[in-house]
Write a protein that holds these residues in place. Structure first.
Motif, PDB file in Angstrom:
ATOM      1  N   LEU A 171       2.672 -43.428 -81.129  1.00  0.00           N
ATOM      2  CA  LEU A 171       3.059 -42.793 -79.871  1.00  0.00           C
ATOM      3  C   LEU A 171       2.861 -41.279 -79.937  1.00  0.00           C
ATOM      4  CD1 LEU A 171       6.297 -44.800 -78.970  1.00  0.00           C
ATOM      5  CD2 LEU A 171       3.963 -45.169 -78.148  1.00  0.00           C
ATOM      6  N   ASP A 172       3.145 -40.676 -81.089  1.00  0.00           N
ATOM      7  CA  ASP A 172       2.909 -39.245 -81.246  1.00  0.00           C
ATOM      8  C   ASP A 172       1.432 -38.909 -81.075  1.00  0.00           C
ATOM      9  OD1 ASP A 172       5.571 -38.794 -81.685  1.00  0.00           O
ATOM     10  OD2 ASP A 172       5.419 -38.771 -83.871  1.00  0.00           O
ATOM     11  N   GLN A 179      -6.951 -37.469 -73.624  1.00  0.00           N
ATOM     12  CA  GLN A 179      -7.839 -38.501 -73.103  1.00  0.00           C
ATOM     13  C   GLN A 179      -7.155 -39.853 -72.980  1.00  0.00           C
ATOM     14  OE1 GLN A 179     -11.088 -37.545 -76.086  1.00  0.00           O
ATOM     15  NE2 GLN A 179     -12.353 -37.764 -74.242  1.00  0.00           N
ATOM     16  N   ILE A 180      -6.054 -40.064 -73.686  1.00  0.00           N
ATOM     17  CA  ILE A 180      -5.330 -41.333 -73.616  1.00  0.00           C
ATOM     18  C   ILE A 180      -4.336 -41.253 -72.464  1.00  0.00           C
ATOM     19  CG2 ILE A 180      -3.787 -42.905 -74.818  1.00  0.00           C
ATOM     20  CD1 ILE A 180      -5.006 -42.055 -77.422  1.00  0.00           C
ATOM     21  N   LEU A 181      -4.545 -42.075 -71.455  1.00  0.00           N
ATOM     22  CA  LEU A 181      -3.689 -42.072 -70.276  1.00  0.00           C
ATOM     23  C   LEU A 181      -2.481 -42.979 -70.420  1.00  0.00           C
ATOM     24  CD1 LEU A 181      -6.448 -42.212 -67.495  1.00  0.00           C
ATOM     25  CD2 LEU A 181      -5.386 -40.208 -68.563  1.00  0.00           C
ATOM     26  N   GLY A 182      -2.610 -44.057 -71.149  1.00  0.00           N
ATOM     27  CA  GLY A 182      -1.509 -45.001 -71.303  1.00  0.00           C
ATOM     28  C   GLY A 182      -1.944 -46.174 -72.156  1.00  0.00           C
ATOM     29  N   ALA A 183      -0.994 -47.032 -72.461  1.00  0.00           N
ATOM     30  CA  ALA A 183      -1.267 -48.203 -73.286  1.00  0.00           C
ATOM     31  C   ALA A 183      -0.296 -49.307 -72.912  1.00  0.00           C
ATOM     32  CB  ALA A 183      -1.161 -47.870 -74.780  1.00  0.00           C
ATOM     33  N   ALA A 184      -0.665 -50.511 -73.248  1.00  0.00           N
ATOM     34  CA  ALA A 184       0.182 -51.670 -72.979  1.00  0.00           C
ATOM     35  C   ALA A 184       0.005 -52.680 -74.108  1.00  0.00           C
ATOM     36  CB  ALA A 184      -0.163 -52.321 -71.638  1.00  0.00           C
ATOM     37  N   VAL A 185       1.115 -53.212 -74.560  1.00  0.00           N
ATOM     38  CA  VAL A 185       1.117 -54.259 -75.587  1.00  0.00           C
ATOM     39  C   VAL A 185       1.612 -55.549 -74.939  1.00  0.00           C
ATOM     40  CG1 VAL A 185       2.028 -55.008 -77.802  1.00  0.00           C
ATOM     41  CG2 VAL A 185       1.523 -52.590 -77.423  1.00  0.00           C
ATOM     42  N   THR A 186       0.811 -56.580 -75.023  1.00  0.00           N
ATOM     43  CA  THR A 186       1.116 -57.858 -74.370  1.00  0.00           C
ATOM     44  C   THR A 186       1.154 -58.965 -75.407  1.00  0.00           C
ATOM     45  OG1 THR A 186       0.047 -57.161 -72.316  1.00  0.00           O
ATOM     46  CG2 THR A 186       0.399 -59.510 -72.608  1.00  0.00           C
ATOM     47  N   VAL A 187       2.150 -59.820 -75.293  1.00  0.00           N
ATOM     48  CA  VAL A 187       2.248 -61.014 -76.126  1.00  0.00           C
ATOM     49  C   VAL A 187       2.289 -62.214 -75.189  1.00  0.00           C
ATOM     50  CG1 VAL A 187       3.556 -62.247 -77.876  1.00  0.00           C
ATOM     51  CG2 VAL A 187       3.511 -59.744 -77.901  1.00  0.00           C
ATOM     52  N   GLN A 188       1.314 -63.081 -75.323  1.00  0.00           N
ATOM     53  CA  GLN A 188       1.236 -64.283 -74.483  1.00  0.00           C
ATOM     54  C   GLN A 188       1.569 -65.508 -75.320  1.00  0.00           C
ATOM     55  OE1 GLN A 188      -1.845 -64.971 -71.271  1.00  0.00           O
ATOM     56  NE2 GLN A 188      -2.600 -66.415 -72.780  1.00  0.00           N
ATOM     57  N   ILE A 189       2.556 -66.265 -74.873  1.00  0.00           N
ATOM     58  CA  ILE A 189       2.996 -67.464 -75.579  1.00  0.00           C
ATOM     59  C   ILE A 189       2.627 -68.666 -74.727  1.00  0.00           C
ATOM     60  CG2 ILE A 189       4.926 -68.658 -76.647  1.00  0.00           C
ATOM     61  CD1 ILE A 189       5.474 -65.083 -75.691  1.00  0.00           C
ATOM     62  N   THR A 190       1.746 -69.510 -75.247  1.00  0.00           N
ATOM     63  CA  THR A 190       1.284 -70.698 -74.526  1.00  0.00           C
ATOM     64  C   THR A 190       1.759 -71.937 -75.263  1.00  0.00           C
ATOM     65  OG1 THR A 190      -0.681 -69.509 -73.776  1.00  0.00           O
ATOM     66  CG2 THR A 190      -0.708 -71.906 -73.597  1.00  0.00           C
ATOM     67  N   PRO A 191       2.595 -72.785 -74.653  1.00  0.00           N
ATOM     68  CA  PRO A 191       3.085 -73.985 -75.341  1.00  0.00           C
ATOM     69  C   PRO A 191       2.007 -75.061 -75.418  1.00  0.00           C
ATOM     70  CG  PRO A 191       3.866 -73.963 -73.088  1.00  0.00           C
ATOM     71  CD  PRO A 191       3.145 -72.658 -73.295  1.00  0.00           C
ATOM     72  N   ALA A 416      13.977 -34.208 -78.327  1.00  0.00           N
ATOM     73  CA  ALA A 416      12.628 -33.733 -78.012  1.00  0.00           C
ATOM     74  C   ALA A 416      12.369 -32.367 -78.624  1.00  0.00           C
ATOM     75  CB  ALA A 416      12.423 -33.690 -76.500  1.00  0.00           C
ATOM     76  N   ALA A 417      13.391 -31.513 -78.639  1.00  0.00           N
ATOM     77  CA  ALA A 417      13.240 -30.201 -79.260  1.00  0.00           C
ATOM     78  C   ALA A 417      13.052 -30.307 -80.762  1.00  0.00           C
ATOM     79  CB  ALA A 417      14.459 -29.334 -78.936  1.00  0.00           C
ATOM     80  N   SER A 418      13.514 -31.409 -81.337  1.00  0.00           N
ATOM     81  CA  SER A 418      13.373 -31.626 -82.784  1.00  0.00           C
ATOM     82  C   SER A 418      12.074 -32.316 -83.144  1.00  0.00           C
ATOM     83  CB  SER A 418      14.560 -32.447 -83.303  1.00  0.00           C
ATOM     84  OG  SER A 418      15.784 -31.777 -83.038  1.00  0.00           O
ATOM     85  N   GLY A 419      11.218 -32.595 -82.133  1.00  0.00           N
ATOM     86  CA  GLY A 419       9.918 -33.180 -82.415  1.00  0.00           C
ATOM     87  C   GLY A 419       9.702 -34.568 -81.866  1.00  0.00           C
ATOM     88  N   ALA A 420      10.725 -35.193 -81.260  1.00  0.00           N
ATOM     89  CA  ALA A 420      10.548 -36.520 -80.684  1.00  0.00           C
ATOM     90  C   ALA A 420       9.718 -36.435 -79.412  1.00  0.00           C
ATOM     91  CB  ALA A 420      11.905 -37.161 -80.394  1.00  0.00           C
ATOM     92  N   GLN A 421       9.086 -37.553 -79.060  1.00  0.00           N
ATOM     93  CA  GLN A 421       8.246 -37.606 -77.879  1.00  0.00           C
ATOM     94  C   GLN A 421       8.983 -38.304 -76.733  1.00  0.00           C
ATOM     95  OE1 GLN A 421       5.485 -35.969 -77.755  1.00  0.00           O
ATOM     96  NE2 GLN A 421       5.497 -35.481 -79.938  1.00  0.00           N
ATOM     97  N   VAL A 422       8.710 -37.857 -75.525  1.00  0.00           N
ATOM     98  CA  VAL A 422       9.270 -38.477 -74.328  1.00  0.00           C
ATOM     99  C   VAL A 422       8.279 -39.523 -73.839  1.00  0.00           C
ATOM    100  CG1 VAL A 422      10.168 -38.091 -72.010  1.00  0.00           C
ATOM    101  CG2 VAL A 422      10.451 -36.331 -73.772  1.00  0.00           C
ATOM    102  N   VAL A 423       8.754 -40.743 -73.684  1.00  0.00           N
ATOM    103  CA  VAL A 423       7.887 -41.855 -73.332  1.00  0.00           C
ATOM    104  C   VAL A 423       8.404 -42.514 -72.067  1.00  0.00           C
ATOM    105  CG1 VAL A 423       6.892 -44.052 -74.099  1.00  0.00           C
ATOM    106  CG2 VAL A 423       7.363 -42.242 -75.763  1.00  0.00           C
ATOM    107  N   GLU A 424       7.533 -42.653 -71.092  1.00  0.00           N
ATOM    108  CA  GLU A 424       7.822 -43.496 -69.940  1.00  0.00           C
ATOM    109  C   GLU A 424       7.332 -44.900 -70.264  1.00  0.00           C
ATOM    110  OE1 GLU A 424       5.971 -41.860 -66.503  1.00  0.00           O
ATOM    111  OE2 GLU A 424       7.716 -40.673 -65.939  1.00  0.00           O
TER     112      GLU A 424
END
Length: 482
Positions: A171-172, A179-191, A416-424
């Motif tokens: 994330l950092d 150039q990276i606008l966003g990302a998504a992680v998807t897990v698909q479970i098919t029985p 955030a002031a200590s170096g953490a990132q703000v994530v939506e």
């Protein structure tokens, strides 16, 4: 593993819903609009006092709907979504029927995927084909990576902490790359993957094995199809290849730049293994099998010749609380609120557990750059303080929940002031039933899974079922990306 057994070091916190400043529980925009309407009512009423008998009750009713809550959202927004959907339904905009077009015309995916096109590229580092989804309207490109989760439930505490730190590093890296606008992680479970398991066991079964072993294997094969599932995780990264210092102008160079940017994200140590960059056939399979789950286990040859438009549904209907497509029916839920207390790292396990119906769980991210994150946190602190002060002026003191919210906003700014990132980020879950008759059971299974998380609150995506469904697919659509 129960919640009580999770060490404090494996708990995460810091979730906070962004809130604007408004009166009586309304948002800032609703407060300004209500003030403008009241001023307009006063000006008109000064000339024609009789109009106040009509305008004032209507204005107060709309303000009351904006202040009231329904399913975690303003009641006015909910009823507006219902009215908008009904208007679209009457005009026929909620129905999609695929048609045959003569050459050189081509079909597009329906809805939010209409601007996407699949590009077959070649990765020189691996020598394999790579599928890149290009958004023709924005110019952004999406590269999807197929993953193989390693699992951390049986891992040591130090290993899990290392995975969390590695994901934070990813994330950092996103926050420092424009150039990276966003990302998504998807897990698909098919029985129902037990059928493939039965075929595999049949080929490996030895007739000279002990009778007890053979009987045990036969019993497992007979009962396994009801308890197994195929898990397909992937990560999609949306890249703007023209946002760099030397933006490429040629399409081939833009694809190469997008692949280069995605290669800079190192997923090693995050608790997952990289299988490969998704090929065009992989993307066709993921998209087509989402609309038609019956073809999930089809051969690669059945997807290789499909055009990008043919991967979408032949017929689809976007309903208020469901999405019907190619004989299947899906229902999608969106995140309403995260727990305000520390939660275990395995909180999503109930949503990721196999069930009777196919389920797709998507975590969408947009990492704010340090300057934007600082501005957002300062604004959130100011809004929280103003809400507490306004309540104190009316009631004599601020609510304890408002004081706690102000403290959480200040804590986020300190981190955030200590170096953490703000994530939506947000969470979406889609479950698919094979028929309309099974939809109530699928909805009930999803409700039970959400309740089993013991804290995560979700709601149906009212009037936005088709777009929420598409947000879980690797087609480059993510509402968080501006």
């Amino acid at each position: 593993m129960t919640t009580l057994e999770v060490p404090d070091g494996l708990r995460v916190q810091g979730f906070r819903t962004r809130r604007s400043f408004g009166l009586a529980g309304m948002s800032r925009e609703a407060t300004i609009l209500a003030a403008v309407v009241l001023i307009a009512d006063g000006i008109v009423g000064a000339r024609c006092p009789g109009t106040l008998l009509v305008t004032m009750p209507l204005t107060l009713a709309l303000a009351g709907l904006a202040a009231a809550r329904r399913q975690g959202m303003p009641a006015l927004a909910y009823y507006w979504a219902v009215l908008a959907w009904r208007h679209a339904d009457r005009s026929g905009s909620t129905s999609y029927r695929q048609v045959l077009l003569p050459q050189p015309y081509a079909l597009d995916l329906p809805g939010v995927g209409a601007s996407s096109v699949l590009i077959a590229a070649h990765d020189p580092t691996t020598g394999r084909p790579v599928g890149v989804v290009h958004n023709r309207s924005s110019g952004a490109m999406t590269v999807t990576t197929l993953l193989a989760p390693g699992g951390t439930l049986m891992a040591t505490t130090s290993a899990v902490r290392g995975s969390l730190r590695s994901w934070s590093a990813v994330l950092d890296a996103m926050s420092t790359d424009e150039q990276i606008l966003g990302a998504a992680v998807t897990v698909q479970i098919t029985p129902g993957a037990g059928e493939a398991l039965a075929d595999d066991v049949k080929d490996r079964r030895r007739p000279d094995a002990p009778r007890l072993a053979l009987d045990t294997i036969d019993e497992l094969v007979r009962t396994t199809p009801r308890a197994t599932a195929s898990v397909a995780p992937w990560m999609s990264v949306i890249v703007d290849p023209t946002a760099g210092a030397n933006p490429p102008t040629d399409l081939a160079e833009q694809v190469a730049e997008a692949l280069r940017v995605v290669d800079t994200l190192d997923l090693n140590g995050t608790g997952t293994d990289i299988v490969r960059r998704s090929t065009p056939t992989d993307l066709r399979r993921l998209v087509r099998s989402a609309y038609d789950p019956a073809v999930f286990d089809a051969r690669d040859e059945d997807f290789a010749e499909l055009t990008w438009g043919e991967c979408g549904p032949v017929a689809a209907d976007d309903l208020l609380e469901a999405y019907a497509h190619d004989g299947a029916v899906s229902v999608s839920w969106v995140l309403r609120e995260m727990p305000r207390r520390p939660i275990p790292y395995s909180v999503l396990l109930p949503l990721l557990s196999p069930g009777r119906f196919q389920r797709r769980v998507t975590l969408s991210y947009r990492v704010l750059d340090p300057y934007e994150g600082e501005a957002v946190l300062e604004r959130e602190i100011s809004n929280a303080e103003q809400r507490a002060q306004a309540t104190a002026q009316v009631r004599g003191r601020a609510r304890w929940s408002q004081k706690a919210d102000h403290q959480r906003a200040e804590q986020a700014a300190h981190q955030a002031a200590s170096g953490a990132q703000v994530v939506e980020w947000t969470l979406r879950v889609t479950t698919t039933a094979r028929s309309a008759a099974e939809l109530p059971d699928a909805r009930q299974e999803l409700e039970r899974a959400v309740k089993a998380t013991k804290g995560i609150r979700m709601r149906p995506a009212y009037g936005a079922q088709a777009s929420t469904f598409a947000a879980g697919l690797p087609i480059g659509y993510q509402p968080l990306v501006k």
